[in-house]
Each structure stands twice: as C-alpha cells, then as structure tokens.
Design a protein around this motif. Structure first.
Motif, PDB file in Angstrom:
ATOM      1  N   ALA A  94       0.722  -1.347  -0.027  1.00  0.00           N
ATOM      2  CA  ALA A  94       0.027   0.143  -0.161  1.00  0.00           C
ATOM      3  C   ALA A  94       1.016   1.270  -0.009  1.00  0.00           C
ATOM      4  O   ALA A  94       0.640   2.236  -0.659  1.00  0.00           O
ATOM      5  N   VAL A  95       2.036   1.252   0.762  1.00  0.00           N
ATOM      6  CA  VAL A  95       2.978   2.475   0.955  1.00  0.00           C
ATOM      7  C   VAL A  95       3.500   2.598  -0.526  1.00  0.00           C
ATOM      8  O   VAL A  95       3.634   3.962  -1.135  1.00  0.00           O
ATOM      9  N   ALA A  96       4.114   1.581  -1.380  1.00  0.00           N
ATOM     10  CA  ALA A  96       4.372   1.657  -2.506  1.00  0.00           C
ATOM     11  C   ALA A  96       3.455   2.397  -3.408  1.00  0.00           C
ATOM     12  O   ALA A  96       3.825   3.332  -4.140  1.00  0.00           O
ATOM     13  N   GLU A  97       2.122   1.763  -3.601  1.00  0.00           N
ATOM     14  CA  GLU A  97       1.170   2.569  -4.642  1.00  0.00           C
ATOM     15  C   GLU A  97       0.931   3.828  -4.225  1.00  0.00           C
ATOM     16  O   GLU A  97       0.663   4.701  -5.298  1.00  0.00           O
ATOM     17  N   ALA A  98       0.756   4.158  -2.791  1.00  0.00           N
ATOM     18  CA  ALA A  98       0.594   5.678  -2.529  1.00  0.00           C
ATOM     19  C   ALA A  98       1.622   6.548  -2.953  1.00  0.00           C
ATOM     20  O   ALA A  98       1.644   7.784  -3.272  1.00  0.00           O
ATOM     21  N   ALA A  99       2.848   5.915  -2.756  1.00  0.00           N
ATOM     22  CA  ALA A  99       4.349   6.810  -3.051  1.00  0.00           C
ATOM     23  C   ALA A  99       4.329   6.931  -4.662  1.00  0.00           C
ATOM     24  O   ALA A  99       4.673   7.982  -5.173  1.00  0.00           O
ATOM     25  N   LEU A 100       3.900   6.131  -5.438  1.00  0.00           N
ATOM     26  CA  LEU A 100       3.671   6.107  -6.893  1.00  0.00           C
ATOM     27  C   LEU A 100       2.867   7.238  -7.374  1.00  0.00           C
ATOM     28  O   LEU A 100       2.810   8.096  -7.995  1.00  0.00           O
ATOM     29  N   VAL A 101       1.711   7.355  -6.473  1.00  0.00           N
ATOM     30  CA  VAL A 101       0.646   8.438  -6.566  1.00  0.00           C
ATOM     31  C   VAL A 101       1.112   9.820  -6.485  1.00  0.00           C
ATOM     32  O   VAL A 101       0.980  10.657  -7.244  1.00  0.00           O
ATOM     33  N   LEU A 102       2.038   9.776  -5.323  1.00  0.00           N
ATOM     34  CA  LEU A 102       2.505  11.329  -5.006  1.00  0.00           C
ATOM     35  C   LEU A 102       3.770  11.387  -6.045  1.00  0.00           C
ATOM     36  O   LEU A 102       3.979  12.582  -6.263  1.00  0.00           O
ATOM     37  N   SER A 103       4.408  10.434  -6.538  1.00  0.00           N
ATOM     38  CA  SER A 103       5.207  10.846  -7.614  1.00  0.00           C
ATOM     39  C   SER A 103       4.721  11.387  -8.904  1.00  0.00           C
ATOM     40  O   SER A 103       5.318  12.094  -9.600  1.00  0.00           O
TER      41      SER A 103
END
Length: 437
Positions: A53-62
């Motif tokens: 979930a952290v990885a997906e959220a970080a991709l959204v923020l990128s």
C-alpha cells in the motif's frame, strides 16, 4: 512495485484476494489512473499488505505531489493501521492534519519500495524557469557554443580540394571580415549572411565550421530540434535566445542547419506557430531591437527553392554558394581519410577517384565501408584474413549509385524554369558543364 512484500507493518503477509489481483492487472494496464491506484492502495492496506500500500501511495505522490488522499493513506500505513488517522472524507483540513508528519523519514523508509518513474514523467520539483528562459533545463544543448580553438575546430585548409568553393568564400565573405581597415574605409558592417546549398552529404556543415575557424569566431550549430517547441511562443523565444547568445559571444557564427525546415515558405505553411518562427528569424536577422555586429549567419539547405523568399532579401541571407559534389582532389582526400585506419594493399587511388565521379562525401564513406565489409566476409568464409584491395573498392564503387543524382534531377527543373533573377545561374552553369541538361 512490490507484488509480494517480504515484510508487513500490519501483520503477517496474506494471500491477495481475487479483487486485489484484478485491480493490480487494471493498474498495470492504466498506470496513470490515479483514482484506480488509490483504490488498490486502500484495499491493500485494509487487507494487511502495508508495504504494498505504501508503494502504491508513493507512486501516486510521484505523479501528483499534492494529492491529499494519497498523503493521508501513506500516514495511515506508516502510523500502524487505519485507526491511526481518520478517513480522508472525515478530515476537515488534510494539509493541516499532516503538517507534523516527517516526510523525509518516510521517504527514506520506503526508498527501496518505490520503482523508477514512469517513462516520460516529469519530476515533481523542477528548476524554475526565468522570464528570459535562462533557467530552462532543456536549453543548454540548443545553445552550446564551440570555441574557435576547441577540439573540434577546423580551418579551410582542412577541407580537401574544393578550391573553387574556397575562392568564392574568400571573395564573398572572408576577405571583408579579415580586413577591418578596408571594411571601415568602404563602410562595410561586420555582419553578414551566407546560404550554402547543394546535394546532401557534400560537406556544407563542415565548410561552415571551417569558416568559423577562419574568422576565429565561436560557433553555434542550430537545428530544427533546438528551436521548435510544442508550446505557443516558445519557438520564437528559443530563436531569440540563440541570437542573444551569439551577440554575447561575438564574434560568433550561427549555423542554421536545414534552413528549409526553420525558414520554410510561409505561403505553404499551415501552422501559425511555424509562420511565427520564420517571422522571428527575419526579425533577428534584421537586428531591429539588437545590434548584430560581429554575428555572422551561415545557413545550409538541400532545397533552397523551399526557403521563404524574404530570408534571401538583401541584408539577410543575400549571398549564396553552391556546394557541389567533391572534385578529384577532394575525393582523394576523403578516401584517404576513410581508409587511413583500415588494412589495405595495392590500392590505386587514381582509378578509384575516377570511378567515383559525382559521388558525395557520404557516398565515398559508404564505398570504403562496403569494401571493408566485402573483405571481412571473405576472410570469415575462407578462414584467412586478407587486406582490402583495389578490387573490393572498385566493386563497391560500381555497385553504389551516387546519392546526388536524384537531387540534380529535381534541381535541373528549378534551374531551367524557376531561375528568377538569376538565383540559380551558378547551378545552371554547372549542369551545362557536366552535361546534365
């Protein structure tokens, strides 16, 4: 992206549900769909896959650095579960609520979980662009200035043969520039423009660099990729910045490569942006708002008849020079250059020079390459290494058709039927001499 996280902040790793697997496939098919990726992140977090979930959220923020839902989801995942932070829709002010969160620590912790950016995606934080465009990270390559004494500097003496071209350059362009006293006596301004035209592959760019070397001037090579931009007004700004750079670096030679692309006839141009770029080039050549003293403009084209007629008006690119296929001495020099580091034996350059009449410099390089390929294949087939010989070179010359022939076929019609004001008299004289009419 981590499909199966090895560790989990919210408990032991569990098998993904069919719904999550389907969402993963949908996100892989549409990686730019932010709501879909956020939905997947929410389901992953609820299912106990905290790292994923952290990885997906970080991709959204990128992709969207200000996305409050992704930031809130990241805080939940880093803080120990859904109860750590209220749902996004219940937060009165997500920015204020997240003000105390240590983003630097979070970024360091998830650094290994975030894959590289999507191809073509811009950085979240880019260097600001100044009003004059000086901060544009993409402009450096467009306005690189080569010094006259740099490693790539050449002089006319480095151009093999082509004595007629050198004499024309000396009389029409270089002599007035080299003699400041005579120039002052006759009121000759230290500015000028020269258009080089002729078949492709005959050394127009090399000659332009040699002219810059003769003048002891800096050199800026400008192509269509350096100027044209998809955004309205940027192409004109880029053109202006090229000339501003040359004025700051004077004496400087601006070389406009493929002028028919940068200065195409406006009557045939459908796009307003392209017409505006030609208008800007005309303004810069005139030096209406700036003084072009010490700025020399050279341009090259294979199709001068496609260049806007206003660019060839007196005071702009009013002098033209026909650059023809290399003559005998030039062909010999070019062949020697391309054979200098190859194993050769019993090569009769005189015969090869005669066999390559009408070949461009690029054609001659192709002849040498083809001959080397023939010797290489023969050596591989027989198992015995042999040298490149005269038979290889003459055979390659016989098999290769000069690339200049199609150009002369098109130029012949222009010289015969569209020679307004004697523009192509030099070309017409050559065609008659070479019996190509």
């Amino acid at each position: 992206m981590l499909d199966e996280p090895s560790t989990n902040r919210n408990g032991p790793a569990a098998a993904e549900s069919p719904l999550i697997a389907s969402l993963r496939a949908a996100v892989a098919a549409a990686p730019q769909d932010i709501p879909l990726r956020l939905h997947l992140a929410e389901l992953l977090l609820d299912a106990g896959h905290g790292d994923a979930a952290v990885a997906e959220a970080a991709l959204v923020l990128s992709q969207a650095p200000g996305d409050a839902q992704a930031r809130a989801l990241l805080v939940r995942a880093m803080g120990g579960g859904p109860a750590a932070v209220a749902p996004v829709e219940q937060q009165a002010d997500p920015v204020e609520q997240l003000a105390g969160f240590d983003w630097a620590a979070a970024a360091q912790e998830i650094g290994d979980a975030v894959p590289p950016r999507f191809a073509g995606q811009a950085d979240a934080k880019e260097a600001p662009v100044a009003v004059d465009g000086s901060g544009d990270p993409g402009e450096a390559s467009a306005y690189d200035v080569d010094a006259p004494d740099g490693p790539g500097a050449v002089r006319l003496a480095d151009v093999g043969g082509m004595q007629e071209v050198k004499d024309r350059l000396e009389a029409a362009f270089l002599a007035p520039m080299r003699n400041p006293e005579l120039r002052k006596l006759y009121g000759k301004s230290l500015r000028g423009g020269l258009l080089l035209y002729g078949p492709p592959g005959c050394g127009k760019t090399f000659i332009a660099r040699a002219v810059a070397g003769e003048l002891g001037a800096n050199f800026i090579n400008v192509s269509i990729n350096d100027v044209l931009d998809m955004w309205i007004g940027n192409s004109e700004r880029n053109m202006h910045e090229v000339f501003e750079t040359a004025r700051r670096q004077a004496p400087c030679v601006i070389f406009l490569d493929e002028l028919d692309a940068l200065g195409a006839k406006r009557s045939r141009t459908q796009h307003n942006g392209m017409r505006n770029t030609v208008n800007q080039l005309l303004t810069e050549l005139d030096g209406v708002n700036d003084v072009n003293e010490g700025v020399f403009v050279l341009a090259a084209t294979n199709v001068p008849w496609d260049v806007d007629i206003a660019l060839r008006r007196p005071g702009r690119l009013d002098r033209t020079l026909l650059v023809l296929p290399p003559d005998g001495p030039a062909r010999e020099a070019i062949l020697r250059y391309h054979l200098r580091e190859r194993p050769i034996e019993s090569v009769d350059l005189g015969k090869l020079v005669k066999a390559t009449e009408g070949f461009s410099g690029a054609d001659l390089a192709h002849v040498c390459e083809s001959a080397a390929e023939s010797a290489l294949l023969d050596s591989a087939r027989t198992g015995t290494v042999r040298m490149i010989n005269n038979k290889d070179l003459l055979g390659a010359a016989k098999a290769i058709r000069p690339s200049t022939e199609p150009w002369f076929a098109a130029a012949r019609n222009v010289a015969m039927f569209a020679n307004e004001g004697g523009t192509y008299d030099e070309l017409l004289a050559y065609l008659k001499k070479a019996r190509k009419l």
